[in-house]
Scaffold this motif. Structure first.
Motif, PDB file in Angstrom:
ATOM      1  N   ASP A  45       8.615  40.111  38.063  1.00  0.00           N
ATOM      2  CA  ASP A  45       7.864  41.351  37.840  1.00  0.00           C
ATOM      3  C   ASP A  45       8.724  42.368  37.092  1.00  0.00           C
ATOM      4  O   ASP A  45       8.253  43.044  36.172  1.00  0.00           O
ATOM      5  CB  ASP A  45       7.404  41.942  39.176  1.00  0.00           C
ATOM      6  CG  ASP A  45       6.313  41.116  39.830  1.00  0.00           C
ATOM      7  OD1 ASP A  45       5.740  40.237  39.163  1.00  0.00           O
ATOM      8  OD2 ASP A  45       6.030  41.344  41.029  1.00  0.00           O
ATOM      9  N   PHE A  46       9.985  42.469  37.510  1.00  0.00           N
ATOM     10  CA  PHE A  46      10.918  43.387  36.843  1.00  0.00           C
ATOM     11  C   PHE A  46      11.083  43.025  35.372  1.00  0.00           C
ATOM     12  O   PHE A  46      11.039  43.895  34.488  1.00  0.00           O
ATOM     13  CB  PHE A  46      12.277  43.354  37.548  1.00  0.00           C
ATOM     14  CG  PHE A  46      13.431  43.692  36.652  1.00  0.00           C
ATOM     15  CD1 PHE A  46      13.701  45.012  36.304  1.00  0.00           C
ATOM     16  CD2 PHE A  46      14.237  42.690  36.122  1.00  0.00           C
ATOM     17  CE1 PHE A  46      14.751  45.322  35.448  1.00  0.00           C
ATOM     18  CE2 PHE A  46      15.288  42.990  35.275  1.00  0.00           C
ATOM     19  CZ  PHE A  46      15.551  44.305  34.940  1.00  0.00           C
ATOM     20  N   PHE A  47      11.246  41.732  35.099  1.00  0.00           N
ATOM     21  CA  PHE A  47      11.503  41.318  33.724  1.00  0.00           C
ATOM     22  C   PHE A  47      10.307  41.600  32.820  1.00  0.00           C
ATOM     23  O   PHE A  47      10.477  41.971  31.648  1.00  0.00           O
ATOM     24  CB  PHE A  47      11.859  39.835  33.678  1.00  0.00           C
ATOM     25  CG  PHE A  47      12.339  39.378  32.319  1.00  0.00           C
ATOM     26  CD1 PHE A  47      13.572  39.791  31.846  1.00  0.00           C
ATOM     27  CD2 PHE A  47      11.554  38.562  31.522  1.00  0.00           C
ATOM     28  CE1 PHE A  47      14.018  39.392  30.583  1.00  0.00           C
ATOM     29  CE2 PHE A  47      11.984  38.156  30.266  1.00  0.00           C
ATOM     30  CZ  PHE A  47      13.231  38.566  29.792  1.00  0.00           C
ATOM     31  N   GLN A  48       9.101  41.453  33.346  1.00  0.00           N
ATOM     32  CA  GLN A  48       7.918  41.781  32.551  1.00  0.00           C
ATOM     33  C   GLN A  48       7.870  43.270  32.225  1.00  0.00           C
ATOM     34  O   GLN A  48       7.458  43.668  31.125  1.00  0.00           O
ATOM     35  CB  GLN A  48       6.654  41.336  33.285  1.00  0.00           C
ATOM     36  CG  GLN A  48       6.498  39.827  33.388  1.00  0.00           C
ATOM     37  CD  GLN A  48       6.592  39.118  32.048  1.00  0.00           C
ATOM     38  OE1 GLN A  48       5.914  39.511  31.077  1.00  0.00           O
ATOM     39  NE2 GLN A  48       7.424  38.093  31.966  1.00  0.00           N
ATOM     40  N   LEU A  49       8.303  44.092  33.169  1.00  0.00           N
ATOM     41  CA  LEU A  49       8.370  45.537  32.912  1.00  0.00           C
ATOM     42  C   LEU A  49       9.423  45.840  31.857  1.00  0.00           C
ATOM     43  O   LEU A  49       9.234  46.714  31.000  1.00  0.00           O
ATOM     44  CB  LEU A  49       8.698  46.290  34.213  1.00  0.00           C
ATOM     45  CG  LEU A  49       7.603  46.287  35.281  1.00  0.00           C
ATOM     46  CD1 LEU A  49       8.120  46.910  36.575  1.00  0.00           C
ATOM     47  CD2 LEU A  49       6.366  47.038  34.793  1.00  0.00           C
ATOM     48  N   LEU A  50      10.542  45.115  31.914  1.00  0.00           N
ATOM     49  CA  LEU A  50      11.595  45.305  30.922  1.00  0.00           C
ATOM     50  C   LEU A  50      11.090  44.926  29.527  1.00  0.00           C
ATOM     51  O   LEU A  50      11.302  45.666  28.558  1.00  0.00           O
ATOM     52  CB  LEU A  50      12.818  44.466  31.297  1.00  0.00           C
ATOM     53  CG  LEU A  50      14.075  44.647  30.431  1.00  0.00           C
ATOM     54  CD1 LEU A  50      15.329  44.411  31.275  1.00  0.00           C
ATOM     55  CD2 LEU A  50      14.095  43.691  29.241  1.00  0.00           C
ATOM     56  N   LEU A  51      10.405  43.797  29.436  1.00  0.00           N
ATOM     57  CA  LEU A  51       9.874  43.374  28.141  1.00  0.00           C
ATOM     58  C   LEU A  51       8.885  44.386  27.576  1.00  0.00           C
ATOM     59  O   LEU A  51       8.811  44.576  26.355  1.00  0.00           O
ATOM     60  CB  LEU A  51       9.195  42.004  28.266  1.00  0.00           C
ATOM     61  CG  LEU A  51      10.088  40.786  28.524  1.00  0.00           C
ATOM     62  CD1 LEU A  51       9.239  39.528  28.600  1.00  0.00           C
ATOM     63  CD2 LEU A  51      11.158  40.649  27.448  1.00  0.00           C
TER      64      LEU A  51
END
Length: 222
Positions: free
Chosen positions: A96-102
């Protein structure tokens, strides 16, 4: 002084501000997950960063994997606040965090134009640590896919600061080290190993636009 003909760029915190995206994504997921019911964001991140640093030491010593680090980092942090968080939940948290980062990434036309200008006079490549799928996603969102070849540690089998990562790239492109400039933000991962191989180096400490301009003008200090 030997003329620079080839340039190797790092990606994260060199061609874009990874730290700013990392921070913003963590702040967003902290509140989305409702962790503010148990602690402040600053309190959470103080513990999170300490645990992150300890786990990175274990990762570099090859005692754990990157996946272990990511799932343990959040689980161990929440345990300090008496919250149970399984390793599977840790995996989900990271995704979930990585999708927000992207979602924070977008092309910077000045960077793209600067690299294209350099490409007229130099051979360019990008050498980045990370997982293939994740780093490719970043490169695509940043609009860098068609600029130059991209070498990712998971794909080549070597991770900076391993000298073999640099040697792999130079061998694949027939770069001579004394004619190659390494551009990166990390002294440990980018600059020191490159200098060991007799490459020229540019330690990125200001914004990437200024860096690209200095390289184009030949005013950088090696």
């Amino acid at each position: 002084m030997t003329e620079v003909k080839h340039i190797i760029f790092d990606l994260d915190n060199t061609l874009f501000d990874f730290n700013a995206c990392w921070e913003k994504a963590h702040r967003q997921i902290f509140f989305e997950r409702g962790f503010d019911q148990f602690t402040t964001y600053d309190g959470f991140m103080t513990i999170y960063r300490k645990i992150d640093a300890l786990l990175w030491e274990k990762l570099l010593a090859k005692q754990i994997t990157l996946a272990d680090l990511r799932r343990q980092r959040i689980s161990l942090t929440l345990q300090t606040f008496n919250l149970d968080f399984t390793l599977l939940e840790g995996d989900a948290f990271y995704q979930d965090f990585f999708q927000l980062l992207l979602a924070e990434l977008q092309p910077n036309q000045q960077v793209i134009d600067g690299l294209k200008e350099l490409k007229v006079d130099y051979d360019l490549v990008i050498l980045t640590n990370g997982l293939i799928e994740e780093q490719q996603a970043k490169v695509e969102l940043l609009g860098l896919t068609d600029i130059c070849p991209i070498y990712i540690s998971e794909a080549i089998g070597y991770e900076k600061p391993d000298l073999q990562a640099f040697e792999h790239v130079m061998s694949a492109n027939q770069f001579q080290p004394e004619q190659t400039l390494m551009v990166g933000d990390s002294l440990t991962n980018d600059i020191e190993p490159a200098e060991m191989l007799k490459m020229k180096t540019y330690h990125v400490t200001d914004d990437i636009i200024s860096c690209l301009e200095k390289i184009q003008q030949g005013t950088f200090i090696t």
